[in-house]
Design an enzyme around this catalytic site. Structure first.
Site, PDB file in Angstrom:
ATOM      1  N   LYS A  22       1.228  -1.571  -0.325  1.00 38.50           N
ATOM      2  CA  LYS A  22      -0.195   0.092   0.108  1.00 38.50           C
ATOM      3  C   LYS A  22       0.714   1.127  -0.310  1.00 38.50           C
ATOM      4  CE  LYS A  22      -1.190   1.906   3.928  1.00 38.50           C
ATOM      5  NZ  LYS A  22      -1.404   2.997   4.929  1.00 38.50           N
ATOM      6  N   ASN A  23       2.598   1.286   1.066  1.00 32.92           N
ATOM      7  CA  ASN A  23       2.502   2.242   1.092  1.00 32.92           C
ATOM      8  C   ASN A  23       3.605   3.216   0.212  1.00 32.92           C
ATOM      9  OD1 ASN A  23       1.547   3.201   3.523  1.00 32.92           O
ATOM     10  ND2 ASN A  23       2.985   2.278   4.887  1.00 32.92           N
ATOM     11  N   ARG A  93      -3.704  10.070   4.407  1.00 36.59           N
ATOM     12  CA  ARG A  93      -1.783  10.775   4.895  1.00 36.59           C
ATOM     13  C   ARG A  93      -1.095  11.131   3.617  1.00 36.59           C
ATOM     14  NH1 ARG A  93       0.757  13.877   7.875  1.00 36.59           N
ATOM     15  NH2 ARG A  93       3.005  13.064   7.891  1.00 36.59           N
ATOM     16  N   CYS A 117      -4.092   7.936  10.081  1.00 38.95           N
ATOM     17  CA  CYS A 117      -4.602   7.719  11.315  1.00 38.95           C
ATOM     18  C   CYS A 117      -3.938   8.294  12.028  1.00 38.95           C
ATOM     19  CB  CYS A 117      -3.321   6.650  11.141  1.00 38.95           C
ATOM     20  SG  CYS A 117      -4.850   5.007  10.016  1.00 38.95           S
ATOM     21  N   ARG A 122       2.351  14.418  13.471  1.00 41.13           N
ATOM     22  CA  ARG A 122       2.063  13.571  12.406  1.00 41.13           C
ATOM     23  C   ARG A 122       2.367  15.165  11.052  1.00 41.13           C
ATOM     24  NH1 ARG A 122      -0.369   8.689  10.394  1.00 41.13           N
ATOM     25  NH2 ARG A 122       1.673   8.483   9.589  1.00 41.13           N
ATOM     26  N   PRO A 123       3.507  16.223  11.567  1.00 41.48           N
ATOM     27  CA  PRO A 123       3.890  17.679  11.527  1.00 41.48           C
ATOM     28  C   PRO A 123       4.548  17.061   9.573  1.00 41.48           C
ATOM     29  CG  PRO A 123       6.170  16.596  12.453  1.00 41.48           C
ATOM     30  CD  PRO A 123       4.620  15.712  12.297  1.00 41.48           C
ATOM     31  N   ILE A 124       4.839  17.773   8.459  1.00 40.48           N
ATOM     32  CA  ILE A 124       5.235  18.011   7.453  1.00 40.48           C
ATOM     33  C   ILE A 124       6.075  18.710   7.042  1.00 40.48           C
ATOM     34  CG2 ILE A 124       3.100  17.004   5.720  1.00 40.48           C
ATOM     35  CD1 ILE A 124       2.688  19.577   4.690  1.00 40.48           C
ATOM     36  N   ASP A 125       7.217  18.902   8.040  1.00 37.23           N
ATOM     37  CA  ASP A 125       8.063  19.780   8.150  1.00 37.23           C
ATOM     38  C   ASP A 125       9.402  20.290   6.940  1.00 37.23           C
ATOM     39  OD1 ASP A 125       8.048  18.633  10.508  1.00 37.23           O
ATOM     40  OD2 ASP A 125      10.221  20.268  10.696  1.00 37.23           O
ATOM     41  N   ASP A 305       4.749   0.507  12.399  1.00 38.03           N
ATOM     42  CA  ASP A 305       3.434  -0.074  11.795  1.00 38.03           C
ATOM     43  C   ASP A 305       3.374  -1.440  12.276  1.00 38.03           C
ATOM     44  OD1 ASP A 305       2.521   1.864  10.094  1.00 38.03           O
ATOM     45  OD2 ASP A 305       3.127   1.611   8.453  1.00 38.03           O
ATOM     46  N   ILE A 327       8.604   5.689  16.782  1.00 39.02           N
ATOM     47  CA  ILE A 327       9.178   6.763  15.505  1.00 39.02           C
ATOM     48  C   ILE A 327       7.238   7.749  15.968  1.00 39.02           C
ATOM     49  CG2 ILE A 327       7.847   6.626  13.281  1.00 39.02           C
ATOM     50  CD1 ILE A 327      10.411   5.035  13.833  1.00 39.02           C
ATOM     51  N   ARG A 397      -9.074   0.397   5.202  1.00 36.09           N
ATOM     52  CA  ARG A 397      -8.248   1.322   4.248  1.00 36.09           C
ATOM     53  C   ARG A 397      -6.506   0.866   4.211  1.00 36.09           C
ATOM     54  NH1 ARG A 397      -7.846   7.160   7.223  1.00 36.09           N
ATOM     55  NH2 ARG A 397      -5.951   7.118   5.308  1.00 36.09           N
TER      56      ARG A 397
HETATM   57  C1  UD1 Z   1       4.956   6.578   6.774  1.00 35.66           C
HETATM   58  C2  UD1 Z   1       4.432   5.518   6.710  1.00 35.66           C
HETATM   59  C3  UD1 Z   1       3.639   4.891   7.715  1.00 35.66           C
HETATM   60  C4  UD1 Z   1       4.571   4.056   8.185  1.00 35.66           C
HETATM   61  C5  UD1 Z   1       5.760   5.318   8.412  1.00 35.66           C
HETATM   62  C6  UD1 Z   1       6.667   4.876   9.323  1.00 35.66           C
HETATM   63  C7  UD1 Z   1       2.632   6.210   4.507  1.00 35.66           C
HETATM   64  C8  UD1 Z   1       1.570   6.162   3.739  1.00 35.66           C
HETATM   65  N1  UD1 Z   1       2.604   5.544   5.381  1.00 35.66           N
HETATM   66  O1  UD1 Z   1       4.303   7.142   7.381  1.00 35.66           O
HETATM   67  O2  UD1 Z   1       2.261   3.923   6.972  1.00 35.66           O
HETATM   68  O3  UD1 Z   1       4.038   4.105   9.426  1.00 35.66           O
HETATM   69  O4  UD1 Z   1       5.882   5.909   7.103  1.00 35.66           O
HETATM   70  O5  UD1 Z   1       7.266   4.044   8.524  1.00 35.66           O
HETATM   71  O6  UD1 Z   1       4.061   5.330   3.468  1.00 35.66           O
HETATM   72  N2  UD1 Z   1       8.740  13.557  10.731  1.00 35.66           N
HETATM   73  C9  UD1 Z   1       8.942  14.622  11.017  1.00 35.66           C
HETATM   74  N3  UD1 Z   1       8.525  15.926  10.237  1.00 35.66           N
HETATM   75  C10 UD1 Z   1       8.460  15.534   8.626  1.00 35.66           C
HETATM   76  C11 UD1 Z   1       7.644  14.365   8.540  1.00 35.66           C
HETATM   77  C12 UD1 Z   1       8.020  13.096   9.795  1.00 35.66           C
HETATM   78  O7  UD1 Z   1       8.984  15.224  12.399  1.00 35.66           O
HETATM   79  O8  UD1 Z   1       8.129  16.889   7.969  1.00 35.66           O
HETATM   80  C13 UD1 Z   1       8.815  12.493  11.732  1.00 35.66           C
HETATM   81  C14 UD1 Z   1       7.129  12.095  11.837  1.00 35.66           C
HETATM   82  O9  UD1 Z   1       6.244  12.721  13.167  1.00 35.66           O
HETATM   83  C15 UD1 Z   1       7.564  11.035  12.549  1.00 35.66           C
HETATM   84  C16 UD1 Z   1       8.640  10.289  12.071  1.00 35.66           C
HETATM   85  O10 UD1 Z   1       9.655  11.832  11.385  1.00 35.66           O
HETATM   86  O11 UD1 Z   1       7.960  10.386  13.987  1.00 35.66           O
HETATM   87  C17 UD1 Z   1       8.371   9.327  10.538  1.00 35.66           C
HETATM   88  O12 UD1 Z   1       7.645  10.079   9.840  1.00 35.66           O
HETATM   89  P1  UD1 Z   1       7.419   9.802   8.404  1.00 35.66           P
HETATM   90  O13 UD1 Z   1       8.958   8.255   8.007  1.00 35.66           O
HETATM   91  O14 UD1 Z   1       7.089  10.590   7.395  1.00 35.66           O
HETATM   92  O15 UD1 Z   1       6.528   8.623   8.118  1.00 35.66           O
HETATM   93  P2  UD1 Z   1       5.118   8.760   7.213  1.00 35.66           P
HETATM   94  O16 UD1 Z   1       5.745   9.114   5.978  1.00 35.66           O
HETATM   95  O17 UD1 Z   1       4.236   9.867   7.880  1.00 35.66           O
END
Ligand code: UD1
Length: 430
Positions: A22-23, A93, A117, A122-125, A305, A327, A397
């Site tokens: 899926k991812n 997401r 979820c 879950r920031p995207i900074d 996961d 995580i 999902r």
């Molecule tokens: C993806 C997966 C999710 C999985 C996760 C970790 C998808 C759609 N989802 O989520 O199933 O649980 O990887 O393997 O592929 N973070 C920041 N800033 C950012 C981005 C992330 O601080 O801009 C932090 C997050 O809060 C978290 C960590 O980095 O603590 C890892 O997150 P990330 O690997 O980005 O997870 P997702 O891509 O959201």
């Protein structure tokens, strides 16, 4: 409201075939709009998140031709809109992948801040930091991310934290930037590698995916391709834990055993038998399984996961296990539900202390998120008596025909959408 009802207490035995990841599919589908030519994608999982993303792709003007349940042809030559928005896309997401894909191709994107979820903040900074480093202007206005650039220019980017989403998103935009981009401290997950391979099959020049540094030489445009998505590591791991927790014997087919090593290692440690084949893994649960400790980490560490499914397995092992969630901070919400089934788990911050019990008893429980929902189903199948899992929309999902696959392993489980149907199941099973 749909629920899963099951009668547990029997070992799950047999073979199950795993679908596409899926991812990986979410990244690949978003990236498929980066060319004007036809893209054929095979081994697509038929799950809700994927179908929502496909609808969004159609909404912005691409043609989506569902050739069969697992194959789709996409042509994005008629995209008329760089603004993605509908009520569903806000809930998933991976909608953030449209930022990288649209910014790369059209140098402009407007995408709502992602949902998904509720497993912690879950920031995207980091995604935004990457796009800015490539020369894009990025702002957040009225709940949406607005990104645009005159030109995207290659850059040297260091990610402060290992992030799957940021790695894939920045890689997509950089594939069509001018010159070389180097991204350091990237995620090494199999689906990061799969998206990179997919982009390369479209003519991108990406090297190093699967290591800590990705190097991208930007190209002017991408072309059509045919691509088959890798098997889903987490779906496979879920069935491996189902074998362990129910003391069953499951051969999980269509997998890449290397991607499952962290899970296999822990199952071996607690005393299960794990046999690897070329494209299958067999897990045999044992009556007495031992405790262990787990710390979730980016790949090749133990995947977050898989944390709930493994915690359920450890809750039925002898002794005290400690699971540290490194995580996402809010990923133990299912523990209260498990307590209703007889689980003995204490959570302190991001650490769960699990006192193994001899067995669970059936109860009515709520799935708080996707993976925890699957874990509660495993718990229900290991438990004596009937269990009802509510809020199964979360599970749908990410798991294709979960209940059918489980039935193929001898599980007594059905999807019902009324009390009457649930009652019918109870009477039928007895
Ligand atoms: C993806 C997966 C999710 C999985 C996760 C970790 C998808 C759609 N989802 O989520 O199933 O649980 O990887 O393997 O592929 N973070 C920041 N800033 C950012 C981005 C992330 O601080 O801009 C932090 C997050 O809060 C978290 C960590 O980095 O603590 C890892 O997150 P990330 O690997 O980005 O997870 P997702 O891509 O959201």
């Amino acid at each position: 409201m749909e629920q899963f009802i099951m009668k547990g207490g029997n070992p799950l035995v047999g073979e199950v075939t795993i679908g596409g990841a899926k991812n990986a599919a979410l990244g690949i589908l978003a990236a498929s709009i980066m060319t004007d030519e036809d893209v054929l994608i095979e081994n697509l999982p038929d799950v809700r998140d994927i179908n929502v993303l496909l609808e969004a792709i159609q909404e912005i003007g691409a043609s989506v031709d569902r050739i069969d349940r697992h194959t789709v042809k996409i042509n994005a030559s008629d995209i008329h809109e760089v603004s993605v928005d509908d009520e569903y896309i806000r809930r998933i997401r991976a909608s953030y992948y449209f930022i990288g894909a649209l910014l790369g191709k059209y140098k402009s994107a407007q995408v709502p801040l992602p949902g998904g979820c509720n497993i912690g903040s879950r920031p995207i900074d980091l995604h935004i930091k990457g796009f800015r480093a490539l020369g894009a202007k990025v702002e957040i206005e009225r709940g949406a991310v607005l990104a645009h650039a005159i030109d995207l220019v290659g850059s040297h980017i260091y990610l402060d934290k290992v992030s799957v989403g940021a790695t894939i998103n920045i890689m997509m935009a950089a594939a069509l930037a001018e010159g070389q981009t180097i991204i350091e401290n990237v995620a090494k997950e199999p689906h990061v590698v799969d998206v990179a391979n997919f982009l390369n099959s479209m003519g991108a020049n990406i090297k190093g995916a699967g290591t800590d540094i990705i190097r991208i030489k930007g190209v002017r445009k991408l072309h059509g391709t045919e691509y088959s998505i890798i098997p889903d590591q987490i779906e496979a791991g879920t069935f491996m834990c189902a074998a362990a927790a129910t003391r069953g014997d499951i051969t999980v087919r269509n997998v890449i055993p290397k991607h499952l090593e962290a899970i296999s290692a822990k199952l071996l440690e607690i005393g299960c038998e794990v046999v690897e084949f070329d494209d299958a893994v067999r897990v045999v649960g044992k009556p007495k399984q031992r405790h262990t400790n787990i710390n979730t980490l980016p790949y090749p560490g133990f995947p977050t996961d898989m944390q709930p499914q493994m915690t359920v397995t450890l809750a039925l092992a002898e002794g005290t296990s400690i699971v540290t969630e490194s995580i996402f901070e809010n990923r133990f919400k299912y523990v209260d539900e498990l307590a209703r089934m007889g689980g003995s788990i204490k959570v302190e911050g991001n650490v769960a202390i699990i006192g193994g019990v001899d067995g669970f008893t059936g109860a009515q429980v709520n799935a708080p998120d996707l993976r925890a929902g699957a874990a509660l189903v495993i718990a229900g199948l290991a438990a004596e008596g009937f269990t009802v899992v509510d809020e199964i929309g979360y599970i749908q999902r990410g798991y294709e025909h979960f209940e059918e696959k489980l039935r193929g392993l001898g599980a007594q489980i059905e999807k019902v959408d009324s009390d009457k149907e649930a009652q019918k199941f109870r009477l039928k099973i007895g």
